[in-house]
Design an enzyme around this catalytic site. Sequence first.
Site, PDB file in Angstrom:
ATOM      1  N   ASP A 118      -8.081  22.912 136.803  1.00  0.00           N
ATOM      2  CA  ASP A 118      -6.615  23.609 137.186  1.00  0.00           C
ATOM      3  C   ASP A 118      -5.749  23.906 135.961  1.00  0.00           C
ATOM      4  O   ASP A 118      -5.265  23.169 135.301  1.00  0.00           O
ATOM      5  CB  ASP A 118      -6.013  22.590 138.274  1.00  0.00           C
ATOM      6  CG  ASP A 118      -4.729  23.093 138.723  1.00  0.00           C
ATOM      7  OD1 ASP A 118      -4.529  24.303 138.764  1.00  0.00           O
ATOM      8  OD2 ASP A 118      -3.769  22.308 139.021  1.00  0.00           O
ATOM      9  N   ASP A 322      -2.647  32.611 136.780  1.00  0.00           N
ATOM     10  CA  ASP A 322      -2.927  31.128 137.283  1.00  0.00           C
ATOM     11  C   ASP A 322      -3.893  31.134 138.003  1.00  0.00           C
ATOM     12  O   ASP A 322      -4.610  31.782 138.963  1.00  0.00           O
ATOM     13  CB  ASP A 322      -1.740  31.081 138.196  1.00  0.00           C
ATOM     14  CG  ASP A 322      -2.090  29.681 139.105  1.00  0.00           C
ATOM     15  OD1 ASP A 322      -2.794  28.710 138.484  1.00  0.00           O
ATOM     16  OD2 ASP A 322      -1.153  29.268 140.005  1.00  0.00           O
TER      17      ASP A 322
END
Length: 520
Positions: A118, A322
């Site tokens: 992540d 992202d």
Amino acid sequence: MGAAVRALLLLALVAAGAEALSLDVHHRYSATVRRWAGLRTGPAPGTAEYYAALAGHDDLRRRSLSLAAAAAAPVPGAGGPLAFADGNDTYRLNAFGFLHYAVVALGTPNVTFLVALDTGSDLFWVPCDCLKCAPLTSPEYGNLKFDVYSPRKSSTSRKVPCSSDLCDLQTQCSAATNSCPYKIEYLSDNTSSNGVLVEDVLYLATESGKSKITQAPITFGCGRVQTGSFLGSAAPNGLLGLGMDSKSVPSLLASQGVAANSFSMCFGEDGHGRINFGDTGSADQLETPLNIYKHNPYYNISIIGAKAGGKTFSTKFSAVVDSGTSFTALSDPMYTEITSAFHKQVKEKRNQADSSLPFEYCYTISAKGALSYPNISLTAKGGSIFPVNDPIITITDISSTPVGYCLAIMKSEGVNLIGENFMSGLKVVFDRERLVLGWKSFNCYSVDHSSKLPVSPNPSAVPPKPASGPGSSNPEAAKRPSPNITQIDAAKPSSGSSIHLHFSRTFLFAAIAPLFLAIL
Ligand SMILES: *[C@@H]1O[C@H](CO)[C@@H](O)[C@H](O)[C@H]1NC(C)=O
Ligand SMILES: *[C@@H]1O[C@H](CO)[C@@H](O)[C@H](O)[C@H]1NC(C)=O
Ligand SMILES: *[C@@H]1O[C@H](CO)[C@@H](O)[C@H](O)[C@H]1NC(C)=O
Ligand SMILES: *[C@@H]1O[C@H](CO)[C@@H](O)[C@H](O)[C@H]1NC(C)=O
Ligand SMILES: *[C@@H]1O[C@H](CO)[C@@H](O)[C@H](O)[C@H]1NC(C)=O
Ligand SMILES: *[C@@H]1O[C@H](CO)[C@@H](O)[C@H](O)[C@H]1NC(C)=O
């Protein structure tokens, strides 16, 4: 870093690569994951429910993107690019919240974990001395069996005291010598992890040449209590943070001089990918500066223009790159400008049959043959073109026949996010040392021969075709045409060294899921 220093560092990296030894890594666990990744669980890919589920994750991510953490600039590292000892492969696992996962080994004797990757958070944690953890086996995991970490069982495990620089919760310590507690709350569904920080060795392998396993001391969370999504669909076996903060794995590796302060992720169109620490990119990549603020941990870039088919815009906005978001989300006016220009140039008939779909512009596929939707690209600050290889999603019926497609851009009420679907087919370099984002069109199965670093192909690291890929009965050409992309100035990977997994083509826009933002 000055040009001369950088040149010296590169020389050092080249030297390290040249003497690197060949890999002798243990791929047994990886092979199990790889097979499992090919199995279909959850909503059938391509169906409306599937995209609705993905978009739901993205929505959480967007709402969470208002918090901040301090950015840190660790000392630049040295040494060749590194992969996890089990290899640099990543897997998009739809059954686990559409996140990208990798296999990592920790401790002595080593224990392996299947961790979510992540870029939107920093701390690495694994299930450990569990009071409340996700189950270790489940029918939903197929034949995967997860392990837990225990500091007592590892001879290289060390306590991280409250006095450590990495201890944020010092106020909760009664003595400076106590173990540092941590608690991370993620905004999706009351999701959190807490426990104590520990230090132990993470096993890494050099990319090139012969076997050389490196043991890097890493501080991570011994996650004793997990809540929310971590008990169910997301990150059941740990989460590895790749953000800008000093606690993220890339920051820790760089601060110890184990790897250069840069890493790359390759986003394969079939859900297979790569992660390499210390990868500073290649001379032929395109670049744009990162916008860095003290209270901004994200990989934030400036866009100065966009193109949709024949129409160009000089619109300016900032966007967070992202990897934890499935679909790109733009706020107005960019959203309306780009999507309506796209719409005006589409020839197929507009269709809004399924209201559960999160996309405004969907079309019916009527005739057989290639679709000719307009190309989309972004122009980043400095003028580099960011090509969007997969701006659309294909909608299939239950028999996997393509019946329509949508422009896969969502409307955001706030932050602009460049999601995983816009990075498909690209290798993205997060260069935290030079503070630039780099990218190039890349086939994740190939070796980057244009890299500044010597890399030699390792046949044992080439993934085999999975025994049961859902796409085996879906010829790619029947699903959708090859997107007609805006070419960037990049050397084509050698097709001879690439082997494709035959995942369903509709997997390609699925993604890493969302969210996971630390509130410390
Ligand atoms: C990493 O990926 C490259 C392909 O990009 C591959 O050639 C190489 O062998 C991989 N390294 C490891 C350690 O798996
Ligand atoms: C992990 O331990 C096993 C033995 O249990 C060993 O064969 C393997 O090489 C170790 N992996 C690493 C990365 O050291
Ligand atoms: C989160 O927890 C609070 C209080 O425990 C509860 O009111 C709320 O409904 C929960 N939210 C979700 C999405 O589960
Ligand atoms: C990204 O950077 C810009 C400055 O160029 C800033 O205004 C914006 O708030 C940043 N976005 C996020 C989500 O931090
Ligand atoms: C892109 O489109 C042009 C003209 O429409 C065509 O000649 C070319 O083959 C296409 N490229 C790909 C990769 O489909
Ligand atoms: C897409 O881009 C390619 C390469 O720039 C170009 O050849 C092609 O004509 C474009 N396709 C459309 C539909 O505009």
